[in-house]
Design a protein around this motif. Structure first.
Motif, PDB file in Angstrom:
ATOM      1  N   GLY A 173      -5.523   7.333  -4.917  1.00 33.66           N
ATOM      2  CA  GLY A 173      -5.555   6.125  -4.095  1.00 33.66           C
ATOM      3  C   GLY A 173      -4.162   5.632  -3.781  1.00 33.66           C
ATOM      4  N   ILE A 174      -3.257   5.696  -4.764  1.00 35.41           N
ATOM      5  CA  ILE A 174      -1.863   5.304  -4.547  1.00 35.41           C
ATOM      6  C   ILE A 174      -1.218   6.233  -3.525  1.00 35.41           C
ATOM      7  N   ALA A 175      -1.486   7.548  -3.684  1.00 34.00           N
ATOM      8  CA  ALA A 175      -0.916   8.522  -2.750  1.00 34.00           C
ATOM      9  C   ALA A 175      -1.423   8.291  -1.330  1.00 34.00           C
ATOM     10  N   GLN A 176      -2.722   7.980  -1.204  1.00 36.46           N
ATOM     11  CA  GLN A 176      -3.281   7.718   0.125  1.00 36.46           C
ATOM     12  C   GLN A 176      -2.648   6.488   0.757  1.00 36.46           C
ATOM     13  N   TRP A 201       0.714   7.432   1.925  1.00 35.64           N
ATOM     14  CA  TRP A 201       0.554   8.275   3.117  1.00 35.64           C
ATOM     15  C   TRP A 201       0.334   7.414   4.362  1.00 35.64           C
ATOM     16  N   GLU A 202      -0.566   6.444   4.261  1.00 39.06           N
ATOM     17  CA  GLU A 202      -0.863   5.594   5.414  1.00 39.06           C
ATOM     18  C   GLU A 202       0.359   4.785   5.837  1.00 39.06           C
ATOM     19  N   GLU A 203       1.145   4.350   4.827  1.00 38.52           N
ATOM     20  CA  GLU A 203       2.360   3.603   5.156  1.00 38.52           C
ATOM     21  C   GLU A 203       3.352   4.497   5.892  1.00 38.52           C
ATOM     22  N   TRP A 204       3.586   5.702   5.366  1.00 39.60           N
ATOM     23  CA  TRP A 204       4.527   6.630   6.011  1.00 39.60           C
ATOM     24  C   TRP A 204       4.022   7.045   7.385  1.00 39.60           C
ATOM     25  N   PHE A 205       2.688   7.288   7.465  1.00 43.96           N
ATOM     26  CA  PHE A 205       2.119   7.723   8.730  1.00 43.96           C
ATOM     27  C   PHE A 205       2.324   6.660   9.803  1.00 43.96           C
ATOM     28  N   ARG A 245      -7.663  14.680   3.778  1.00 42.44           N
ATOM     29  CA  ARG A 245      -8.346  13.446   3.376  1.00 42.44           C
ATOM     30  C   ARG A 245      -8.139  12.310   4.381  1.00 42.44           C
ATOM     31  N   GLU A 246      -7.256  12.502   5.342  1.00 41.94           N
ATOM     32  CA  GLU A 246      -6.901  11.432   6.282  1.00 41.94           C
ATOM     33  C   GLU A 246      -8.082  11.142   7.214  1.00 41.94           C
ATOM     34  N   GLU A 247      -8.376   9.868   7.416  1.00 37.59           N
ATOM     35  CA  GLU A 247      -9.584   9.452   8.130  1.00 37.59           C
ATOM     36  C   GLU A 247      -9.634   9.992   9.556  1.00 37.59           C
ATOM     37  N   TYR A 257       0.667  19.350  -1.218  1.00 41.23           N
ATOM     38  CA  TYR A 257       0.048  18.034  -1.410  1.00 41.23           C
ATOM     39  C   TYR A 257      -0.050  17.292  -0.071  1.00 41.23           C
ATOM     40  N   PHE A 258       0.919  17.512   0.788  1.00 37.07           N
ATOM     41  CA  PHE A 258       0.896  16.939   2.133  1.00 37.07           C
ATOM     42  C   PHE A 258      -0.320  17.451   2.896  1.00 37.07           C
TER      43      PHE A 258
END
Length: 323
Positions: A186-189, A192-196, A310-312, A303-304
């Motif tokens: 969840g932290i990684a996601q 990810w959303e912040e970087w994306f 997993r990205e929506e 991991y990327f």
């Protein structure tokens, strides 16, 4: 056989029965949950179920008084569909169930520990004995009589409890690790959303530039390697829940640090995706033909690639693209 051990039929050790008939006309949209085999499979795997069938409180009370209801420590065993799945009834559970779909193990005699029975039923030996006692060819089933006839090597009760204590402690550790993995993911996601979001204005790259889909791997026909089924892919989290060793015939082939993505409905929509992190370096494996294997290209973190899977937006695009 070890001293103090004995061979017993399951039917000698407890009651093996089912429920009283509940007709479809008695099904309700609310009330007390009414489970079929599919709901017990979900409970056994995930610990929860989104139920859609119910019976009235009045019927539940009537059946409870006349026939009894599942109690804490009882074991439910699926007899149709996904066969031989076992669920130990919890203190919080309050439900009734469909006859013919599920077998109900209850009223244990004092020579067997219920948790020992559960661990035996889900062990390789227990699963093999259940498989060998199925009836039918095209549509197999596990009957009450078949379950009663299965033999078990039974150690003394103190030994059963020591075995159960060890396995329970291991289960607790596995569950703790699973929750930790979900928290970390969840932290990684979130990162990810912040970087994306920050990179949204950057130059776009086709996915094929960073991910290799279904890469070629050579496995000899008949070679015994790790095999992963669709049911072993999680809906939440990244870790594969189980595997077996089987002779290779056909299927998707993968290795460590690959990502496995379900490509069929409803598995894709339900989130079945996993990161392969349990194989040894250089070890090869295979799985369902309904997996898409995603591998990071050189210079790209594996991991990327998993986070992409997993990205929506990616998942929505994949779902909309299904033939």
């Amino acid at each position: 056989m070890k001293k103090g051990w004995e061979v017993k039929k399951l039917g000698e050790l407890f009651d093996i029965t089912s429920s009283k008939r509940v007709f479809e006309s008695d099904w309700k949209k609310s009330g007390v949950p009414f489970y079929r085999a599919r709901e017990i499979v979900r409970l056994a795997k995930d610990g929860f179920v989104d139920n859609e069938l119910f019976i009235s409180e009045e019927m539940y009370k009537q059946y409870s008084e006349k026939y009894g209801i599942p109690q804490e420590g009882d074991i439910m065993v699926t007899g149709v569909g996904t066969l031989g799945i076992c669920y130990v009834v919890q203190k919080k559970d309050r439900f009734y169930f469909k006859d013919g779909n599920l077998t109900w193990i209850r009223k244990y005699k004092n020579r067997i520990d219920p948790k020992f029975l559960f661990y035996w039923l889900i062990s390789p030996e227990g699963k093999e004995k259940i498989h060998n006692n199925l009836i039918g060819s095209t549509q197999q089933a596990l009957t009450i009589q078949a379950l009663k006839s299965i033999s078990i090597h039974l150690p003394p009760l103190p030994t059963q409890r020591r075995i159960t204590a060890i396995l329970t402690a291991l289960d607790d550790k596995i569950e703790l690790n699973r929750r930790m993995n979900e928290t970390l993911e969840g932290i990684a996601q979130a990162l990810w959303e912040e970087w994306f979001g920050r990179l949204a204005s950057s130059e776009l790259t086709e996915l094929g530039e960073v991910v290799e889909f279904n890469p070629r791997i050579s496995i000899a026909q008949g070679e015994a390697v790790v095999y992963v089924e669709m049911k072993d892919l999680p809906q939440i989290g990244m870790c594969i829940s189980g595997f077996a060793y089987k002779p290779f015939t056909s299927g998707s082939k993968f290795q460590s640090y690959d990502t496995l993505l379900a490509r069929i409905t409803p598995c894709l929509e339900n989130g079945k995706t996993a990161f392969v992190n349990f194989l040894k370096s250089g070890e090869k494996a295979f799985g369902s033909t309904e997996f898409i294997v995603m591998r990071a290209k050189k210079g790209v973190s594996p991991y990327f690639v998993y986070l992409i899977a997993r990205e929506e937006n990616f998942r929505q695009f994949a779902t909309n693209s299904m033939a």
